[in-house]
Design an enzyme around this catalytic site. Structure first.
Site, PDB file in Angstrom:
ATOM      1  N   ASP A 249       0.824  -1.219   0.000  1.00  0.00           N
ATOM      2  CA  ASP A 249       0.000   0.000   0.000  1.00  0.00           C
ATOM      3  C   ASP A 249       0.852   1.260   0.000  1.00  0.00           C
ATOM      4  O   ASP A 249       0.488   2.274   0.592  1.00  0.00           O
ATOM      5  CB  ASP A 249      -0.943   0.018   1.210  1.00  0.00           C
ATOM      6  CG  ASP A 249      -1.737  -1.258   1.372  1.00  0.00           C
ATOM      7  OD1 ASP A 249      -2.111  -1.850   0.351  1.00  0.00           O
ATOM      8  OD2 ASP A 249      -1.975  -1.681   2.518  1.00  0.00           O
TER       9      ASP A 249
ATOM     10  N   GLU B 243     -10.451   0.327  -4.758  1.00  0.00           N
ATOM     11  CA  GLU B 243      -9.924   0.888  -3.516  1.00  0.00           C
ATOM     12  C   GLU B 243      -8.602   1.576  -3.829  1.00  0.00           C
ATOM     13  O   GLU B 243      -8.193   1.705  -4.978  1.00  0.00           O
ATOM     14  CB  GLU B 243      -9.718  -0.208  -2.471  1.00  0.00           C
ATOM     15  CG  GLU B 243      -8.725  -1.283  -2.884  1.00  0.00           C
ATOM     16  CD  GLU B 243      -8.608  -2.409  -1.870  1.00  0.00           C
ATOM     17  OE1 GLU B 243      -9.453  -2.487  -0.953  1.00  0.00           O
ATOM     18  OE2 GLU B 243      -7.670  -3.222  -2.001  1.00  0.00           O
TER      19      GLU B 243
END
Length: 526
Positions: free
Chosen positions: A21, A267
């Site tokens: 991430d 996302e």
């Protein structure tokens, strides 16, 4: 404790560090990577505290960490159901302090969509951070009407803009099912969900359970915004907590029949401003790729532009999902300019699960028209050039690990026996290499005739004649060198082969053929 390791290949952080991430940002002549922190061989996402790594912009071989940056238990909202910190981002406020935005979640994502977004503050980009509060409405209530997931922030010439969201298109699927009995997911995946497999009466129940909303809350949000899902943006006050604008949608929450249909947002919101253009980077519903959209405005009129990278090279040169070059799972990341070059930072799955994700990077090019062409996955990483065909490299420098039938697994453990990068203590290697498996490296700079030694462990011996290792420059090319696999052994052993590679920029593929299986720990150029 400070950790460091010279960078020479794609997985640029120290071995044993799993940082998915990633949000890369340059502050004060250092490139910082802000990301989650998976546990090596873990069984869920983000099990470890934040530990942010950085390197001088003029020495990308020297990534270091000053230790723990922030712990989940510093947040008053921490509890056993929401005890892990998911994908963060950091922005420098107008007061020159650094603000960390993140989301708490539980085992395998439980409670991650309940909100709100938490905020911590520090005098240094890598911390240590102290809890500040949560993103709130002007009346002090938590800001979480739209699902507040994967926050991203930007200081846009003094205006602090916050982006967030996720998308499970239940409402859209319900509508399409009621119309024609099928749910078209997307053309790229080439699959549909049959009506009998999707109970349209349970859409409200699904959304209430997944997003932590009551039916009244769902109905109120739908009346005002259409859905609780999809990427959105708001602006924040100088306190870095209070929302000062209306919610604006970045992409539609219903994408069927639109330009977003084949690569809909899922996302991982990320935002960059390049010149006068805003770049919205996101993880698509396909789950293996980072895509981007652009606009001249920060909160509207975004147009889909394409895919930046896929962890399986899907879509590159027409490659189909079934021909992916790696096992794939979630990926999440963004782009950043380091000195005069642009890079995309992303992550790949290891250990046959989606819970030990490894940070990677590739150089990209932004064209004069603002477009970014999809780049291939390589072993070069931040190196800026092919790797020198000298000395040793860990097997994990491979950018391709495939048996020709690699799966996709999001938020799951892959049940089939596949070749994968794993660890046993401090030992890290690629295992389950069976017949027809390729372990590939792109690219090496071959300066002269060279031999290659491969450190292997023979897990299972097959036929003594047919069991061999071969060297290729392309997976469909001719054999350049080969060696027979020795007898089964519990010990690691080196075997030598001629590479047959000519001088220049070359890919190198190691192929195992036989009835047994092997593991590879290192390769060495002689």
């Amino acid at each position: 404790m400070t950790h460091t390791r010279n960078l020479i290949w794609n997985s640029f952080l120290p071995e044993g560090v799993y940082m998915p991430d990633g949000e890369p940002h340059v502050f004060n002549d250092r490139i910082y990577l802000f990301g989650s922190h998976d546990k090596e061989g873990g069984d869920t996402y983000c099990m470890l505290p934040y530990e942010f790594y950085s390197a001088p912009v003029d020495d990308l071989t020297n990534w270091t960490s000053s230790g723990i940056s922030y712990r989940a238990d510093q947040d008053p909202l921490y509890n056993e159901d929401r005890c892990y910190m998911y994908a963060p981002d950091v922005v420098q406020g107008n007061d020159k302090k650094y603000y960390l935005y993140y989301q708490l979640a539980g085992y395998r994502g439980r409670g991650g969509y309940y909100g709100p977004i938490s905020v911590a503050v520090s005098d240094r980009p890598d911390g240590p951070y102290e809890y500040l509060g949560f993103v709130k409405n002007p009346d002090g209530t938590p800001h979480n009407e739209i699902v507040t997931f994967d926050p991203a922030v930007i200081n846009d010439n003094g205006t602090i803009r916050l982006y967030y969201g996720t998308l499970y298109p239940y409402d859209e699927w319900k509508e399409m099912t009621e119309k024609n009995g099928k749910i078209y997911v997307d053309k790229a995946q080439a699959e549909t969900i049959k009506a009998e497999d999707f109970d349209v009466a349970n859409v409200d129940k699904l959304e209430m359970e997944m997003f932590g909303r009551t039916k009244d809350q769902l109905e109120n949000v739908r009346a005002k915004y259409g859905s609780v899902m999809g990427p959105v943006t708001v602006t924040l006050a100088e306190d870095m907590l209070t929302v000062t604008s209306e919610i604006k949608r970045i992409t539609p929450y219903k994408t069927y029949g639109t330009e977003w249909q084949e690569h809909p947002f899922y996302e991982g919101s990320s935002i960059r401003k390049i010149g006068d253009t805003y770049y919205f980077i996101y993880s698509s519903l396909l789950n293996h790729e980072l895509c981007y959209a652009t606009s001249l405005y920060p909160d509207r009129d975004f147009k889909f532009r394409g895919t930046i990278i896929s962890t399986g090279d899907i879509g590159l040169d027409g490659r189909c999902a079934k021909d992916r070059l790696n096992a794939t799972g979630t990926t999440h990341g963004s782009i950043e300019k380091i000195k005069d070059k642009w890079y995309v930072f992303y992550h790949r799955v290891t250990h046959g699960t989606d819970y030990s994700r490894q940070a990677l990077a590739e150089e990209i090019r932004i064209e004069e028209d603002g477009s970014i062409q999809q780049v291939e996955i390589t072993s070069q990483g931040l190196n800026g050039a092919p790797l020198l065909a000298e000395g040793e490299y860990p097997a994990s420098a491979a950018c391709i690990i495939t048996n020709g039938n690699m799966p996709h697994g999001s938020n799951s453990e892959i049940k089939t026996l596949i070749p994968m990068l794993i660890n046993e203590g401090y030992d890290r290697f690629i295992t389950n290499i069976s017949n027809g498996t390729y372990v590939g490296y792109r690219y090496f700079d071959i300066c002269k005739d060279t031999d290659l030694s491969v450190e292997i462990k023979v897990n299972k011996k097959g036929d003594p004649v047919s069991d061999k290792i071969e060297i290729y420059e392309t997976m469909d090319g001719e054999v350049l060198g080969s060696a027979y696999v020795p007898e089964e052994s519990k010990d690691w052993q080196w075997i030598s082969l001629k590479t047959g590679l000519k001088p220049g920029k070359r890919a190198l593929f190691i192929k195992y053929s036989g009835e047994g299986s092997i593991s590879i720990r290192k390769i060495r150029f002689i």
